[in-house]
Design a protein around this motif. Structure first.
Motif, PDB file in Angstrom:
ATOM      1  N   GLY A 106      -7.004  -1.662  -0.246  1.00  0.00           N
ATOM      2  CA  GLY A 106      -7.687  -1.040   0.874  1.00  0.00           C
ATOM      3  C   GLY A 106      -8.829  -1.902   1.393  1.00  0.00           C
ATOM      4  N   TYR A 122      -4.916   0.012  -5.804  1.00  0.00           N
ATOM      5  CA  TYR A 122      -4.784   0.628  -4.478  1.00  0.00           C
ATOM      6  C   TYR A 122      -6.083   0.453  -3.677  1.00  0.00           C
ATOM      7  CZ  TYR A 122      -3.426   4.377  -1.157  1.00  0.00           C
ATOM      8  OH  TYR A 122      -3.094   5.104  -0.049  1.00  0.00           O
ATOM      9  N   ILE A 148       0.837  -1.208   0.000  1.00  0.00           N
ATOM     10  CA  ILE A 148       0.000   0.000   0.000  1.00  0.00           C
ATOM     11  C   ILE A 148       0.869   1.254   0.000  1.00  0.00           C
ATOM     12  CG2 ILE A 148      -1.599   1.352   1.411  1.00  0.00           C
ATOM     13  CD1 ILE A 148      -2.951  -1.271   2.202  1.00  0.00           C
ATOM     14  N   LEU A 153      -9.499   4.429   2.915  1.00  0.00           N
ATOM     15  CA  LEU A 153      -8.553   4.365   1.797  1.00  0.00           C
ATOM     16  C   LEU A 153      -9.260   3.850   0.546  1.00  0.00           C
ATOM     17  CD1 LEU A 153      -4.948   2.905   1.893  1.00  0.00           C
ATOM     18  CD2 LEU A 153      -6.540   2.194   0.125  1.00  0.00           C
ATOM     19  N   ALA A 154     -10.041   2.779   0.701  1.00  0.00           N
ATOM     20  CA  ALA A 154     -10.739   2.202  -0.447  1.00  0.00           C
ATOM     21  C   ALA A 154     -11.712   3.201  -1.059  1.00  0.00           C
ATOM     22  CB  ALA A 154     -11.475   0.936  -0.021  1.00  0.00           C
ATOM     23  N   ASN A 190      -9.363  -1.211   5.237  1.00  0.00           N
ATOM     24  CA  ASN A 190      -9.175   0.236   5.376  1.00  0.00           C
ATOM     25  C   ASN A 190     -10.185   0.900   4.451  1.00  0.00           C
ATOM     26  OD1 ASN A 190      -8.336   2.909   5.409  1.00  0.00           O
ATOM     27  ND2 ASN A 190      -6.160   2.388   5.495  1.00  0.00           N
TER      28      ASN A 190
END
Length: 957
Positions: free
Chosen positions: A695, A691, A671, A703-704, A700
């Motif tokens: 996530g 990415y 990440i 982040l996702a 997370n």
């Protein structure tokens, strides 16, 4: 101000008919007119520029000082350029700011156009010819070429080493940056360490520019486009800057608001939209490309349709077969206004098929004729451009227009297009041809390869251009190139396709092409004469080649040769492809070529030699890292050049380490590396998607959500991105936002083939929001998708179906089917028509249907459903040993007996004396006895057996 606006508008349009007089701008006006005619060296010898660039002793002294240093470094060359700019400002300090800025802008554009001619369009300029009036430009070109190339190598990407006269691009970029007031430069050593947002904030991008600032900003955008195209790979900041610079405000400033619908306004608006499409295409922002192309079509008044037509393709056909055809017509006044200053130039040689069977061009049978008087009268009127909202630049609904509108039936073809002769369509405006080309390129890059239908559509588009007369050199060359790409994939036309590509490469006059297969273009000799005796030529051939270069994706000459090599590779001509790469000195591409053929040892050898000679070549380091799967090399690539793909490779390496590495998956490290890559390249859709997936895997959700928000902002037609964004938002408790994302996921799914996972999430979120109409829609779709499932319990979510029935039954039956609202009709159809087709073995489902049938005042159907529910429970193969199955059967029996008792004597289906079930008591008794008989051996004296005994006794009494 209006005259100044006209000057700069003409400058942007490269209009050769510039006859505007403005006090203090006479020399600048003459210079702009000469630039539009391709007479760049003549501009440098005008009194204004001769005083600065030929007779200036201080500048001569500066250049002489640096040219004596044969091994001048990149810093020395940059220092020289800065001194030249300082001298320019000093010599112009007595003039007004607007005159100074315009003069400096003109000089920057001259250098840019000279560089473009040398490296993109040809013919090559023989700078070594002593007869040419070059002045100190000759001395500038003697500067260390390697140093200038090194200056242009930024962001971990190297500039192409064999480009001609790189100092011209260095001068152009620096001059345009200085005149725009930018405090940072893409040529500075600090460029690599700055993130995109910080750099852009220091570029002095004016939000409300005046006329001169608008012109500067537009040309600066063009210079950055050229700069980005000479690099061996993509530097995201250089693809973002033209987008940021090319804002609607600069167009609004350059448009004459006193005469809103003038041909000049229309042309500059179309130019803006096409260049917006081009810069967004280079940056991979597909959404904005489609938006810009739709608005360009509206602004120019182009009429366009793809339809079917019978055509003969071979010399022996008696009747035509179905084929695709593009019908297109320019708006009459726009065609007249933009063709008034068209430039003549010898077109590239178009090779013939010379096939014994195939026709050179398909022969189309005429379309059906009809009265087009009214449509033609309508077309003759000028397109009205609405400037009531600033900046409007096209309506919102235009963005929904398809890139290639389709007419499936004759009556869907606009009358004015239906009247055209398919074999002799009218002349198109050059900008409309550029639109067609841009649409073709975008479709080709965003659709699956080897699709026969797509290739037929693209060939129809390209034939609409190549079959026209008097096509601009750049547009015709690009059209032939696109046709060659299509033909090189087919066995019957592959020879012409590949040879035509060779013709086009040679026609550009590349110095790296040592031997020619085809004759030399007459433009080169004509151009040389025009350079030596400029007064004998009103317009030089290079003017036509550069007229529309910015309205299409920029492709330098060596890139075309490299693409030819790629095509040769794809058809198995590997040796010829390698020869091209070696001739172009494209070591990394040659190495990749060897790697693709399985010769990784040779690929590694080439890369090692390249790195030894150029230790700061970040791309070579990264590719060698890919070959050797070496994290050290990727880290070195990032260190020397902040090369984003090196960090992507690192992220993937730690996400899924090779088996022989001894490492295990390190999700946090992966990440972190991908995050670093995205700071350098924030418009990389695939990396953002990866990415975001990491996530989700790491739970997370913030982040996702951020990652997939970026994905849909880059490409809002990706259903997977919308779905994943919704999943992250659900986890964050943002159900309304998630629901909106799921709607977009469904809308963007191709052919409506939405995955069951998306519908599942849609159903769950809709239920949480109590949107029962959407719950019903999702349930219907899931039922269709899962209808092949073996277990009927898995086909539908029964608790959800029961909730839908509860909502339905909360309102009384309206009295007739026709009186039901949309939800009631759809729900009844789902429960009573769709569900019974897939629930044969589900007693619970049949009981649900029974409830709805009873609500519909159909007791006979309600009883029948209860009977089916009983049979489904009794036929369970686990009945004799599974107590749960036995209890289910007993409950079904009890429900059926209760249904016989409550419904049996109600009026039946046919009315009159008809009852639902006259002998309901007998049937009820037989049902109970039958089940007791089945369960006696296994379940006698059980709780369920006692229930049946009580039912039997009650029926007997």
């Amino acid at each position: 101000m209006s005259a100044l606006r006209s000057i700069h508008s003409s400058f942007i349009r490269l209009n050769i008919e510039l006859n505007v007089g403005v006090e203090g701008f006479n020399e600048q006006t003459e210079a702009i007119s000469l630039i539009s005619k391709g007479q760049y060296l003549k501009v440098l010898n005008l009194p204004l520029f001769k005083k600065i660039f030929t007779d200036n002793s201080e500048i001569k002294h500066i250049i002489a000082k640096y040219t004596q240093q044969s091994s001048a470094s990149a810093l020395v060359v940059l220092d020289l350029v800065n001194h030249i700019i300082m001298q320019l400002s000093k010599n112009l300090e007595s003039l007004s700011p607007e005159v100074v800025k315009t003069t400096v802008l003109i000089l920057g554009v001259i250098f840019l156009q000279l560089f473009l001619q040398e490296n993109f369009t040809g013919p090559s300029i023989p700078f070594e010819n002593e007869k040419l009036p070059l002045g100190i430009l000759r001395d500038l070109l003697k500067l260390n070429k390697e140093a200038s190339t090194h200056i242009l190598s930024v962001g971990g990407e190297t500039a192409y080493e064999l480009m001609e006269s790189p100092i011209l691009l260095v001068l152009s970029v620096k001059i345009l940056e200085e005149v725009s007031g930018s405090s940072v430069s893409v040529l500075s050593k600090d460029f690599i360490d700055m993130d995109s947002e910080t750099f852009i904030s220091k570029c002095n991008i004016v939000t409300n520019p005046d006329v001169v600032q608008s012109s500067i900003q537009w040309w600066k955008s063009r210079a950055y486009m050229v700069f980005a195209s000479v690099l061996t790979g993509e530097v995201s900041l250089l693809t973002l800057l033209p987008i940021k610079l090319l804002t609607p405000n600069i167009v609004s400033t350059l448009i004459d608001l006193q005469n809103k619908n003038s041909p000049e306004n229309q042309e500059i608006l179309v130019l803006y939209q096409l260049e917006s499409a081009s810069v967004n295409f280079s940056a991979g922002v597909d959404n904005s490309v489609k938006d810009a192309l739709a608005k360009a079509k509206t602004a120019s008044g182009l009429q366009l349709i793809l339809t079917g037509c019978k055509a003969k393709r071979t010399k022996f056909q008696q009747t035509g077969n179905h084929a695709l055809l593009v019908l297109a017509k320019s708006q009459d006044e726009f065609l007249r206004s933009t063709s008034s200053d068209e430039l003549s130039c010898e077109s590239p040689e178009e090779l013939q098929l010379n096939d014994e069977v195939l026709l050179e061009r398909p022969y189309y049978e005429p379309l059906e004729e009809e009265n087009t008087l009214e449509s033609e009268e309508k077309d003759s009127k000028r397109v009205k451009i609405d400037f009531s909202f600033e900046p409007i630049l096209g309506s919102e609904e235009d963005s929904e227009v398809k890139l290639l509108p389709i007419a499936l039936k004759d009556d869907e073809i606009p009358p004015v297009l239906k009247s055209l002769d398919p074999n002799n369509q009218p002349q198109l405006a050059s900008l409309d041809m550029a639109q067609l080309l841009m649409r073709l390129i975008f479709i080709r890059e965003n659709t699956p390869s080897n699709s026969a239908m797509v290739e037929s559509e693209l060939m129809a588009l390209v034939q609409r251009i190549t079959n026209s007369k008097n096509v601009n050199w750049t547009i015709f060359s690009k059209s032939l190139w696109e046709r060659s790409l299509l033909e090189a994939s087919k066995s019957k036309t592959i020879e012409r396709g590949v040879l035509q590509m060779q013709v086009l490469v040679e026609d550009l006059g590349m110095n790296s092409v040592k031997t020619r297969m085809f004759s030399q273009s007459g433009d080169e000799q004509k151009f040389l004469k025009a350079l030596i005796d400029p007064d004998d030529f009103q317009v030089t051939p290079n003017a036509a080649r550069l007229k529309y270069i910015f309205q299409l994706p920029l492709t330098p000459r060596w890139a075309l040769d490299s693409l030819l090599a790629e095509k040769l590779m794809s058809i198995g001509v590997i040796k010829s492809a390698l020869q091209i790469y070696e001739r172009l000195n494209l070591s990394v591409d040659a190495a990749l070529c060897y790697a693709l053929t399985g010769d990784e040892a040779q690929a590694e050898k080439i890369l090692v030699e390249r790195i030894a000679a150029h230790p700061s070549d970040a791309r070579a380091l990264s590719v060698l890292g890919d070959v050797k799967q070496s994290p050290e090399l990727w880290l070195k690539s990032w260190e020397v050049g902040k090369y984003s793909k090196a960090k992507v490779s690192l992220g993937k390496y730690y996400y899924q380490p090779p088996k022989d590495s001894g490492l295990t998956k390190d999700l946090p490290a992966a990440i972190g590396h991908i995050f670093d890559a995205l700071t350098r390249n924030p418009v990389d859709f695939e990396t953002w998607f990866f990415y975001g997936c990491m996530g989700i895997e790491a739970s997370n959700w913030n982040l996702a959500a951020e990652a997939f928000t970026r994905c849909v902002s880059i490409d809002n037609s990706s259903p997977q991105s919308w779905s994943n964004l919704a999943s992250a938002l659900i986890k964050l408790g943002k159900n309304k936002e998630a629901f909106s994302a799921l709607k977009s996921a469904i809308r963007t799914s191709q052919d409506k083939k939405v995955s069951s996972k998306i519908w599942d999430n849609f159903l769950i979120v809709a239920a949480k929001l109590s949107d029962w109409t959407s719950v019903l829609l999702a349930s219907r779709e899931l039922l269709t998708l899962r209808s092949n499932s073996k277990s009927s319990e898995e086909i539908v979510d029964l608790p959800v179906v029961e909730k839908l029935v509860q909502v339905l039954l909360e309102s009384p039956y309206p009295g007739s089917e026709d009186s039901m609202d949309y939800f009631q009709k759809s729900c009844v159809d789902f429960i009573c028509t769709m569900l019974p087709q897939v629930i044969n073995n589900s007693d619970r489902s049949w009981r649900i249907v029974s409830r709805v049938e009873l609500w519909r005042k159909r007791p006979w159907m309600a009883l029948e459903c209860n009977e089916k529910a009983y049979r489904a429970a009794v036929n369970n193969p686990e009945l004799e040993f599974n107590e749960t199955a036995w209890k289910t059967a007993v409950d079904a029996c009890a429900d059926l007996v209760a249904a016989f008792e409550s419904l049996g004597e109600l009026p039946g289906k046919h009315g009159a004396d008809d009852l639902v079930c006259k002998d309901w008591k007998y049937k009820a008794k037989m049902t109970v006895r039958s089940l007791m008989s089945k369960g006696k051996s296994a379940w006698e004296d059980s709780e369920g057996w006692n229930v049946l005994q009580e039912l039997k006794n009650s029926l007997m009494s």
